[in-house]
Design an enzyme around this catalytic site. Structure first.
Site, short mmCIF file in Angstrom:
data_model
loop_
_atom_site.label_atom_id
_atom_site.label_comp_id
_atom_site.label_asym_id
_atom_site.label_seq_id
_atom_site.Cartn_x
_atom_site.Cartn_y
_atom_site.Cartn_z
N GLU A 141 0.86 -1.19 0.00
CA GLU A 141 0.00 0.00 0.00
C GLU A 141 0.90 1.24 0.00
O GLU A 141 1.86 1.27 0.77
CB GLU A 141 -0.90 0.04 1.24
CG GLU A 141 -1.92 1.17 1.15
CD GLU A 141 -2.89 1.25 2.33
OE1 GLU A 141 -2.71 0.49 3.31
OE2 GLU A 141 -3.79 2.07 2.27
N GLY A 281 2.87 2.38 10.84
CA GLY A 281 2.62 1.58 12.04
C GLY A 281 2.49 0.10 11.72
O GLY A 281 3.15 -0.74 12.33
N MET A 283 0.37 -2.88 8.63
CA MET A 283 -0.33 -3.01 7.36
C MET A 283 -1.23 -4.23 7.35
O MET A 283 -0.81 -5.32 7.73
CB MET A 283 0.71 -3.07 6.24
CG MET A 283 0.13 -3.21 4.86
SD MET A 283 -0.91 -1.76 4.44
CE MET A 283 -2.09 -2.56 3.36
N GLU A 284 -2.45 -4.00 6.84
CA GLU A 284 -3.52 -4.98 6.96
C GLU A 284 -3.57 -6.02 5.84
O GLU A 284 -4.65 -6.51 5.51
CB GLU A 284 -4.85 -4.24 6.99
CG GLU A 284 -5.28 -3.58 5.65
CD GLU A 284 -4.96 -2.10 5.53
OE1 GLU A 284 -4.03 -1.63 6.23
OE2 GLU A 284 -5.61 -1.41 4.73
N HIS A 317 -6.78 -2.29 15.01
CA HIS A 317 -6.99 -1.53 13.77
C HIS A 317 -6.73 -2.42 12.54
O HIS A 317 -7.57 -2.51 11.65
CB HIS A 317 -6.07 -0.31 13.77
CG HIS A 317 -6.17 0.54 12.54
ND1 HIS A 317 -6.92 1.69 12.49
CD2 HIS A 317 -5.61 0.42 11.31
CE1 HIS A 317 -6.83 2.22 11.28
NE2 HIS A 317 -6.02 1.47 10.55
N GLU A 318 -5.59 -3.06 12.53
CA GLU A 318 -5.25 -3.88 11.34
C GLU A 318 -6.21 -5.05 11.23
O GLU A 318 -6.64 -5.42 10.14
CB GLU A 318 -3.80 -4.38 11.41
CG GLU A 318 -2.75 -3.29 11.58
CD GLU A 318 -2.89 -2.12 10.63
OE1 GLU A 318 -3.34 -2.32 9.48
OE2 GLU A 318 -2.55 -0.98 11.04
N GLU A 340 -10.02 3.97 6.13
CA GLU A 340 -9.22 4.43 7.27
C GLU A 340 -10.06 5.16 8.32
O GLU A 340 -9.93 4.92 9.51
CB GLU A 340 -8.05 5.30 6.80
CG GLU A 340 -7.03 4.55 5.94
CD GLU A 340 -6.47 3.29 6.59
OE1 GLU A 340 -6.64 3.11 7.82
OE2 GLU A 340 -5.86 2.47 5.87
#
Ligand code: 0A1
Ligand code: ZN
Length: 877
Positions: A141, A281, A283-284, A317-318, A340
């Site tokens: 990304e 931070g 990445m998903e 979050h991820e 996001e």
């Protein structure tokens, strides 16, 4: 490492024209892809400095494409094709167009095979496939996949991936990619291979691959439908003991998403990998999240309470992105906030539910005010859904993420939890497996809830933070009060005229005498330039409690004097509003002080004393409430900024509080909690302890040194240790250097703790900080190539308002030197430092000119990246 300060000025070419790659991409120019790629098979022959990538694309003309007979455009970045085959036959029907590869195809369906070769070790941009600590990992990304192989690298092209990896088994025993493993085997020469398949079609930005000598912390999670999911967190062997908290956080997040959103995990396997060199931070990537090790590794000896909370937040979050991002992705990068903003809202709610909601809200608002408000009022202001960009990496901003989350929170507030959930259910059902838009999201909320939200869409398109004025007048005769509201949004780049916005304000009236809620909370929707609201049946004079819970992301200017604020700080029934009253009280004194006015600190001293003495408030809330606003926030409220005056004003108040409340503060500083205890009470006690220590040092520096050193020496956890060291680092005396040396000596082999050592010095409030930071950049442990280390020194220093803005401009020069040095290695990281100069127009003339000079110097540098060029040229305005 070279001393970056000695960069010759000869490299600066003032009239250098912008390079042809500095092209602006516009949202309105979106067209559907000409070709789709339903399937891709990738084969990686992995080596640190020479990796062969063979890709086979199944391509189909897109029936909805507007261009008949379009060539197949495959994006590339620093790639050359080694060979191209169409339907199994070597092809000559291709050409390069800049970085892109154009393949001419006769029919509507073909198989295109391409071979490329890349050098992960030489990849200092950390985008695409790169080497970190002898392992190989990817970051795709937003546009990193095109650094691995030629592909239509846009989020609305979704493909099923089948991936084969081959590597030396001793060096790379673990081979991971998205989805599920299907087969493994051995090859000659000590090599091995693994083949994986991801059943879910995904855009290329979610591709991931990891190869290295990693060890797993394994666990499992049984989903609500009874499926067992294998979980693993992969790290270097020495770090295994530090993965427990991340694993617990992951399981908590999985359970929360089932309970609150009805979302179940969809693969049988979920992997997390920690890497030390990472631009962001985490990445998903589908089924294979890759994390900056700072958001995975923790134990009480090396990580602070804040680190623990950040790990839980980022892991959640991820994980949440699996639905809000991976199952439903973005049509184009202008829709970034679709995934996001929503995912930040989801992780904020998760953290609130698993900790103290009031304190979490205060923390989130503080960070919004520190990072997003300045962005929204400066030259880089952009809407939550931007209309144009040169480099998309520059739009991973507080506006897209945090203001995007606030926008969703407002719609949640208007709908209430049940209707909001009906809306998100419909959103996931309608768009599962698709690339969607922000408009699709709002439409699903509307259709699911039956509520018209169209007015809120302006929050996606209009930049700038609304300023809201509020004033209440009371008529004791009739027992009525009238609230006058007025809103205004200042112009932002490209948007000179602004329309009024819908602003949901949770509002109540508090009795001046009784301290009770005399008008219960109601939701006032301010959607006109001016509006008035009546309250009836009041039995006493009212105090205004507005924007409770920070229900709208606006700058609230409520007309309330020190007496009213002191009263609200004591009795407001909404914890956020109570905190806000305290902050307003302090802020009014701080800005008046910075303008050179005489101020009376007594109301604030009484309010802080009251707060400290209260039996009803928990320590975490007390700590937040008595913390003086940071200098950057004070500066935001000044018409013309003089950073020395701001600093003096804050120091003056800190001294007044510290000396008047020494006894109360010492009591708070003396309460000790064991390092291993991370209950909200224990965390809050430690937080209050350090806030108190800082105020004590403000009142009596010698006492500050004594107490900080004692706390440092006795600390059994990193929270107490780091905070006492931070206080010491701003004070005089041999204790400072002793403690810094002892800290480094003990933790020199732990990169994440060494980052703290650098950051503490970059944040220190001393006149010699700029000089010290220059020296830190020549320290053997400093690194320009490791983003965490660079940020620990440069970003932290640039956020040190007083030191960075030191009058001679030395701080400015240092940061711009670092930007230019970093730009040659890692443009993304360099560009993210540029906004430090964005406020140049707001400063007094001398600093303003010095900042401007550095921006011009950056923009004029030959060979500047698109990333840094965009940020610096826009900052010049
Ligand atoms: N989607 C990630 C953030 C992210 C964006 C770009 C990156 O490239 C360097 C890395 C991560 C998130 O929101 O967590
Ligand atoms: Zn995200």
């Amino acid at each position: 490492m070279a001393d970056v300060r000695t960069l010759p000025d000869a490299e600066v070419a003032p009239d250098a024209p912008p390079s042809p790659t500095h092209v602006t991409i516009r949202r309105e120019d979106y067209t559907p892809p000409d070709w789709l790629v339903p399937e891709i098979a990738l084969k990686f022959t992995l080596e640190l400095d020479k990796t062969k990538v063979q890709s086979k694309l199944t391509v189909r003309r897109n029936p909805t494409s507007a261009t008949a007979n379009a060539v197949l455009r495959l994006n590339g970045d620093e790639l050359k094709p080694v060979g191209i085959w169409v339907d199994g036959t070597p092809s000559e029907a291709w050409e390069m167009d800049g970085d892109d590869l154009l393949v001419t195809l006769a029919g509507d369906a073909h198989e295109v095979a391409i071979e490329t070769e890349i050098n992960p070790s030489a990849n200092s941009k950390l985008m695409g496939l790169y080497a970190s600590n002898d392992m190989l990992c990817t970051q795709c990304e937003a546009e990193g996949f095109r650094r691995i192989t030629f592909f239509p690298d846009r989020p609305d092209v979704l493909s099923k991936y089948r991936v084969r990896m081959e590597a030396d088994e001793a060096r790379f025993p673990i081979l991971l990619t998205n989805g599920n493993p299907v087969a493994t085997g051995k090859l000659d020469g000590g090599r091995h291979w693994a083949e994986w398949e991801d059943p879910f079609p995904k855009p290329s930005y979610l591709f991931a691959l990891v190869a290295g000598d990693l060890k797993p912390n394994r666990d499992s999670f049984t989903t609500m439908s009874g499926r067992k999911v294998d979980l693993a967190i992969w790290v270097r062997e020495a770090d295994l003991a530090k993965t427990g908290h991340a694993m617990e956080s992951l399981k908590a997040a999985m359970a929360w998403d089932e309970k609150v959103y009805g979302r179940e995990y969809d693969l049988d396997l979920f992997n997390i990998v920690a890497v030390s060199d990472f631009n962001m931070g985490a990445m998903e990537n589908k089924g294979l999240n890759i994390f900056n090790s700072a958001y995975v590794l923790a134990d009480t000896d090396t990580a602070t309470d804040v680190d623990f909370d950040n790990i839980a937040r980022v892991v959640a979050h991820e994980y949440f992105h699996n639905w809000s991002g991976d199952r439903v992705t973005c049509l184009d990068w202008f829709q970034l906030s679709l995934k996001e903003g929503f995912t930040v809202f989801r992780d904020q709610s998760f953290s609130a539910d698993t900790g103290s909601p009031a304190v979490k809200r205060i923390e989130d608002v503080r960070s919004l005010r520190s990072f997003q408000f300045p962005e929204d009022s400066g030259p880089l202001a952009h809407p939550v859904r931007p209309d144009s960009y040169m480099e998309i990496s520059n739009f991973y901003t507080a506006t897209v993420y945090n203001k995007g989350a606030e926008l969703i929170r407002m719609m949640h507030t208007v709908l209430g939890p049940e209707k909001f959930r009906a809306g998100t259910d419909l959103y996931f059902q309608r768009h599962d497996g698709q690339a969607a838009t922000c408009d699709d999201f709002v439409k699903a909320l509307e259709d699911g809830s039956g509520v018209d939200l169209s007015a809120f869409k302006i929050w996606y398109s209009q930049a700038g933070t609304p300023l809201v004025d509020a004033r209440v007048s009371y008529d004791p005769g009739s027992g009525t009060a009238t609230m006058e509201l007025e809103q205004r949004v200042k112009p932002t780049p490209g948007q000179p005229e602004k329309a009024p916005m819908p602003i949901p304000l949770k509002t109540a009236l508090i009795g001046e005498k009784s301290g009770a809620e005399i008008a219960p909370e109601r939701l006032v929707l301010l959607d006109q330039p001016k509006q008035s609201v009546r309250f009836e049946g009041l039995s006493e004079a009212p105090l205004l409690s507005i924007n409770r819970g920070f229900s709208a992301p606006v700058v609230m200017r409520a007309q309330r004097g020190p007496h009213d604020l002191e009263r609200l700080a004591q009795s407001d029934t909404d914890p956020f509003a109570r905190y806000e009253a305290m902050q307003d009280l302090a802020m009014n004194l701080l800005t008046a002080g910075a303008r050179g006015e005489e101020v009376d600190p007594e109301p604030l001293i009484r309010a802080v004393r009251n707060t400290l003495d209260s039996n009803a408030l928990d320590p975490a809330f007390k700590a937040e409430a008595i913390l003086l606003p940071q200098e950057a926030l004070i500066a935001e409220r000044m018409d013309v900024v003089d950073s020395d005056a701001v600093h003096r004003s804050r120091e003056h108040l800190r001294h007044a509080l510290g000396s008047s409340l020494a006894a109360e503060l010492k009591r708070a500083q003396a309460s000790v909690m064991a390092g291993a205890d991370r209950t909200p009470l224990a965390k809050g006690t430690r937080r209050l302890r350090s806030v108190a220590l800082d105020l004590i040092a403000g009142g009596d520096p010698a006492e500050g040194v004594r107490l900080a050193k004692a706390q440092f020496d006795a600390a059994d956890n990193m929270t107490d240790r780091q905070r006492s060291l931070a206080v010491l680092a701003s004070l005089d005396g041999p204790e400072r250097e002793e403690a810094l040396a002892a800290f480094l000596d003990r933790f020199k082999d732990d990169a994440l703790v060494v980052d703290k050592w650098f950051a503490i010095q970059a944040q220190s409030q001393r006149t010699d900080t700029p000089e010290r930071v220059e020296r830190l950049a020549t320290h053997p442990l400093f690194s320009l190539t490791n983003p965490n280390r660079l940020r620990a020194v440069v970003s932290q220093f640039a956020m040190n308002h007083w030191a960075f803005n030191e009058e001679s401009g030395r701080g400015y020069r240092f940061v711009s030197d670092m930007i230019m040095a970093a730009d040659r290695l890692n443009p993304q990281i360099a560009a993210r430092l540029v906004p430090a100069f964005g406020k140049w127009r707001r400063f007094e003339p001398k600093r303003s000119a010095l900042m401007h000079e550095q921006l011009e110097r950056i923009v004029g540098t030959a060979g500047l990246s698109r990333d840094t060029y965009e940020q610096a040229s826009k900052s010049l305005g």
